[in-house]
Design a protein around this motif. Sequence first.
Motif, short mmCIF file in Angstrom:
data_model
loop_
_atom_site.label_atom_id
_atom_site.label_comp_id
_atom_site.label_asym_id
_atom_site.label_seq_id
_atom_site.Cartn_x
_atom_site.Cartn_y
_atom_site.Cartn_z
N ARG A 28 0.84 -1.22 0.00
CA ARG A 28 0.00 0.00 0.00
C ARG A 28 0.86 1.25 0.00
N LEU A 29 1.91 1.22 0.82
CA LEU A 29 2.78 2.39 0.91
C LEU A 29 3.47 2.66 -0.43
N ARG A 30 4.00 1.58 -1.05
CA ARG A 30 4.69 1.76 -2.32
C ARG A 30 3.72 2.28 -3.39
N ALA A 31 2.49 1.75 -3.41
CA ALA A 31 1.50 2.19 -4.40
C ALA A 31 1.15 3.67 -4.18
N ALA A 32 1.01 4.05 -2.92
CA ALA A 32 0.65 5.44 -2.62
C ALA A 32 1.81 6.38 -2.96
N GLU A 33 3.03 5.94 -2.68
CA GLU A 33 4.20 6.75 -3.03
C GLU A 33 4.25 6.94 -4.54
N SER A 34 4.06 5.85 -5.25
CA SER A 34 4.14 5.89 -6.70
C SER A 34 3.04 6.80 -7.27
N ALA A 35 1.81 6.67 -6.74
CA ALA A 35 0.70 7.50 -7.21
C ALA A 35 0.97 8.98 -6.97
N ALA A 36 1.73 9.26 -5.90
CA ALA A 36 2.02 10.66 -5.57
C ALA A 36 3.31 11.14 -6.23
N GLY A 37 3.91 10.27 -7.06
CA GLY A 37 5.16 10.65 -7.73
C GLY A 37 6.31 10.78 -6.76
N ARG A 38 6.26 10.01 -5.68
CA ARG A 38 7.32 10.09 -4.67
C ARG A 38 8.15 8.81 -4.69
N ALA A 39 9.39 8.94 -4.24
CA ALA A 39 10.32 7.80 -4.32
C ALA A 39 9.85 6.65 -3.45
N ALA A 40 10.07 5.42 -3.95
CA ALA A 40 9.70 4.22 -3.19
C ALA A 40 10.51 4.19 -1.90
N GLY A 41 9.82 3.97 -0.81
CA GLY A 41 10.50 3.88 0.49
C GLY A 41 10.73 5.23 1.15
N SER A 42 10.18 6.30 0.57
CA SER A 42 10.43 7.63 1.14
C SER A 42 9.52 7.94 2.32
N VAL A 43 8.46 7.18 2.48
CA VAL A 43 7.55 7.41 3.62
C VAL A 43 7.89 6.42 4.74
N GLU A 44 8.07 6.95 5.93
CA GLU A 44 8.41 6.11 7.09
C GLU A 44 7.14 5.57 7.75
N LEU A 45 7.23 4.32 8.13
CA LEU A 45 6.13 3.69 8.86
C LEU A 45 6.38 3.78 10.36
N VAL A 46 5.42 4.35 11.08
CA VAL A 46 5.44 4.30 12.53
C VAL A 46 4.41 3.25 12.94
N ALA A 47 4.88 2.15 13.51
CA ALA A 47 3.98 1.07 13.92
C ALA A 47 3.37 1.43 15.26
#
Length: 243
Positions: A28-47
């Motif tokens: 989900r994170l990778r798809a959302a990053e890609s949809a937003a034109g942002r680099a894969a793995g650029s969003v940090e997950l806080v569990a």
Amino acid sequence: MVVEVNTEGHSAARRSELAVNLAALDERLRAAESAAGRAAGSVELVAVTKKWPATDVELLAELGVRHIGENRQQEAEAKFAEVVATGLVWHFIGQLQTNKAKHVARFADQVDTVDRTALVRALAKGAVAADRRIGVLVQVSLDPDPDPARGGVAPAQAVELADAVAAEDALNLLGVMGVAPLGGDARVAFGRLAEIAGQVQDRHPDATQISAGMSHDLEQAIAAGATHVRVGTALLGTRPPLG
Ligand SMILES: *Cc1c(COP(=O)(O)O)cnc(C)c1O
């Protein structure tokens, strides 16, 4: 506690459950990053491990999760003491009473819910007493009518509060945090948060974190520029009704 029975088997099953959930969440994170034109793995997950045991934090750490979010001081403090995994970044993400700030200052690496100057001072004092430097996010209220129970400074006061954080040597202003209004349009709310983040960054260029988005609205948050998403349910499951 009396739950020592068959810990190994239980933990193996839980480990694979968490691994499956984490893989789905990563997608989900990778798809959302890609949809937003942002680099894969650029969003940090806080569990967000609130209400889940310390063993889950250990399992998540083994699976490569680094950021842990907790929202209640006593529970968080106890869990922190129990967890042996190192290299984790502990986020405090709950409403924090000023008189509890000194406790949180002993274990939290960052407090993501700072919404008033009294709390800034109490945290700074606690950080000095603990001989630590603590990261801070200014929590901005995105509710049309600010609700004290949900926390957050009014948007018009966010920059001033950020200045107060930056003025404390023991605190490190890292950015802003927000929670979408209940039943409101998350996209609009997170857009508003991004605007405020820009105003804060104009004065404090290193304050680049934008913590926004949870299990149900992380896509909207990432589209609006979130750097961190705080995810509980989608990773750990429906929270047990404990404590
Ligand atoms: C519980 C909590 C979350 C995680 O919510 P989920 O819907 O379980 O993903 C995120 N942020 C804050 C502030 C929380 O209290």
